[in-house]
Write an enzyme that holds these catalytic residues in place. Structure first.
Site, PDB file in Angstrom:
ATOM      1  N   ILE A 175       6.823  17.350  16.438  1.00 51.61           N
ATOM      2  CA  ILE A 175       5.461  17.384  15.917  1.00 51.61           C
ATOM      3  C   ILE A 175       4.928  18.810  15.823  1.00 51.61           C
ATOM      4  CG2 ILE A 175       3.091  16.557  16.267  1.00 51.61           C
ATOM      5  CD1 ILE A 175       4.987  14.344  15.572  1.00 51.61           C
ATOM      6  N   GLY A 176       5.360  19.675  16.723  1.00 52.00           N
ATOM      7  CA  GLY A 176       4.849  21.037  16.723  1.00 52.00           C
ATOM      8  C   GLY A 176       5.745  21.967  17.507  1.00 52.00           C
ATOM      9  N   GLN A 177       5.382  23.234  17.550  1.00 54.02           N
ATOM     10  CA  GLN A 177       6.133  24.240  18.303  1.00 54.02           C
ATOM     11  C   GLN A 177       5.206  24.927  19.295  1.00 54.02           C
ATOM     12  OE1 GLN A 177       7.435  26.337  14.733  1.00 54.02           O
ATOM     13  NE2 GLN A 177       6.162  28.110  15.274  1.00 54.02           N
TER      14      GLN A 177
ATOM     15  N   LYS B 293       0.480  24.834  21.800  1.00 54.07           N
ATOM     16  CA  LYS B 293       1.253  23.954  20.929  1.00 54.07           C
ATOM     17  C   LYS B 293       0.583  23.901  19.559  1.00 54.07           C
ATOM     18  CE  LYS B 293       1.897  19.523  22.080  1.00 54.07           C
ATOM     19  NZ  LYS B 293       2.568  18.343  22.672  1.00 54.07           N
TER      20      LYS B 293
ATOM     21  N   ASP C 244       7.491   8.307  26.386  1.00 54.34           N
ATOM     22  CA  ASP C 244       8.578   9.021  25.716  1.00 54.34           C
ATOM     23  C   ASP C 244       9.482   9.638  26.787  1.00 54.34           C
ATOM     24  OD1 ASP C 244      10.293  10.520  24.225  1.00 54.34           O
ATOM     25  OD2 ASP C 244       8.757  11.674  23.179  1.00 54.34           O
TER      26      ASP C 244
END
Length: 455
Positions: free
Chosen positions: A138-140, A155, A285
């Protein structure tokens, strides 16, 4: 492994559709070629094996890492196997998806930061590292030091990812349907809708910030656990700021001494029990990248709460009954409990019920052992793999459990896989028994000082 290949995130619907087209075409070509070779050898082509051969697994990993977003989540889920179900060479190829995607180029990153913080965004920091320390679906994540000296992890969400979720899930579903791997008549639509809902929640950084703060409060009495602190003043809809916490990837803990691996895995299973029965909220998750280990303090670091979800009371109560029947070895009660929460399909044929009960017996083996269970022996995962293969022959009777159950089962399975990876020895029965009427818990029902002393 840190990301080293910056590539622009495809943000338009057309560019992402083209990516799926390349993926489908490449895999189809490999399947046709492999099938032709098997026919020439006088063998009947095995479609599942052809679809998951190393060449196609590598193609899948590369394209999903490029697309990021909902598409990459599929590869992460497949990669969680860790070699217990998929062949080791395939899970190794897909393993990079657990903690590594292709990062954005700096130009695209700058556009996202300007959109979130304004053109003078650098004035808020002493330092902001443009090279990410991690890149996921979803992101870095970037390291930064705020003007007031706070050491931060920032993030940053990939552009277009949130808007592409529904189309990505539909495209992945189309590929899976075309594969022929799903049972005939399998009702996949409710699962797709739930997958879309969960992914939209994961892309909602405001919600994740709330869950981050909630977990920080819940874990405040657990000195062995650390949760980053939310930096609300710097967080935006596509930017989530929090304190930076040091640690190594949790699967690297496999190199630690046996006693430390045992302690760490016991702690993770204690948290699982607390999530299910005390906190009534679970980070569903089990991606290994969501857990880290602080080598200096020995503390477990919890990360990424986008997939955290509330556990309804009836689900918690159903799992309490399930664990009690498994602990007692009562097959009749076990069937009732599984049917009650939707793990066992209604009107399941006797052969399917027998197979599922056999799987449950093996799955509950750690609960029935008086003392530590050695997850590193390998027998448990092997037995479950063999039994799951027998269920494939009964796919026409399979009905997916409710979404809440699927996500909880995914978390539990992930903990089993991690325990096997760490070769941990855990007294699981001692952790479970207090929640099934066999003793007092060490959980949030006790006073703060008492719980801290017990830990």
């Amino acid at each position: 492994m840190l990301p080293t290949r910056p590539r622009t995130v495809p943000s338009s619907r057309l560019s992402r559709l083209a990516g799926f087209g390349r993926l489908a075409g490449g895999i189809a070509g490999n399947v046709l070629g492999g099938g032709a070779r098997e026919v020439l050898k006088g063998q009947r082509p095995d479609l599942p094996s052809l679809l998951l051969n190393p060449a196609n697994a590598k193609r899948l990993a590369d394209e999903l890492a490029r697309l990021r977003g909902a598409a990459m989540k599929l590869g992460q889920l497949i990669s969680m196997d860790g070699g217990e179900v998929l062949p080791r060479e395939l899970s190794d190829i897909l393993a990079r998806l657990r903690s590594e995607a292709d990062p954005m180029p700096e130009k695209q990153l700058e556009q996202v930061l300007v959109a979130g913080w304004g053109p003078d965004w650098r004035a808020q920091f002493q330092r902001f590292d443009m090279a990410p320390i991690a890149a996921a679906s979803i992101g870095q994540v970037h390291r930064a030091v705020a003007l007031d000296g706070r050491d931060l992890a920032i993030k940053v969400q990939y552009p277009g990812v949130a808007a592409s979720i529904d189309a990505d899930v539909d495209n992945v579903a189309t590929l899976v349907k075309l594969s022929g791997l799903l049972p005939a008549g399998f009702a996949v639509e409710p699962l797709l809708e739930e997958a879309k809902r969960q992914l939209h929640e994961e892309a909602d950084y405001a919600r994740e910030g709330e869950m981050l703060a909630r977990y920080g409060a819940l874990a405040a009495d657990w000195p062995e656990v650390v949760v980053p602190e939310l930096a609300a003043d710097l967080s935006r809809p596509t930017i989530l700021a929090m304190s930076h916490v040091k640690g190594v990837a949790i699967d690297k803990a496999a190199a630690l001494p046996q006693a430390e691996r045992d302690r760490l895995m016991t702690l993770m299973l204690r948290i699982l029990m607390a999530e299910l029965f005390d906190w009534r909220v679970m980070q569903t998750d089990p991606n290994f990248a969501n857990y880290r280990y602080d080598l200096n303090s020995g503390r477990l670091v919890l990360l990424d709460f986008g997939a955290a979800r509330v556990v309804p009371d009836h689900i918690s109560d159903g799992y309490r009954a399930l664990l009690a029947s498994g602990l007692a070895g009562d097959d009749a009660a076990l069937l009732d409990a599984m049917a009650g929460i939707g793990i066992l399909p209604p009107n399941a044929p006797a052969a399917m019920s027998e197979t599922i009960v056999a799987m449950a017996r093996d799955g509950f083996a750690p609960l029935r052992l008086d003392g530590p269970f050695d997850f590193g022996t390998g027998g448990l995962a092997g037995n479950l793999k063999d039994q799951s293969q027998s269920l494939i022959g009964q796919r026409e009777h399979f009905i997916a459990p409710p979404p809440d159950i699927l996500f909880i089962q995914r978390k539990i399975a992930g903990m089993y896989l991690l325990a096997a990876r760490l070769k941990a020895r855990v007294d699981v029965a001692a952790l479970v028994r207090p929640y099934t009427g066999g003793g007092s818990t060490q959980a949030s029902t006790q006073p703060r000082a008492t719980r801290a002393a017990m830990r």
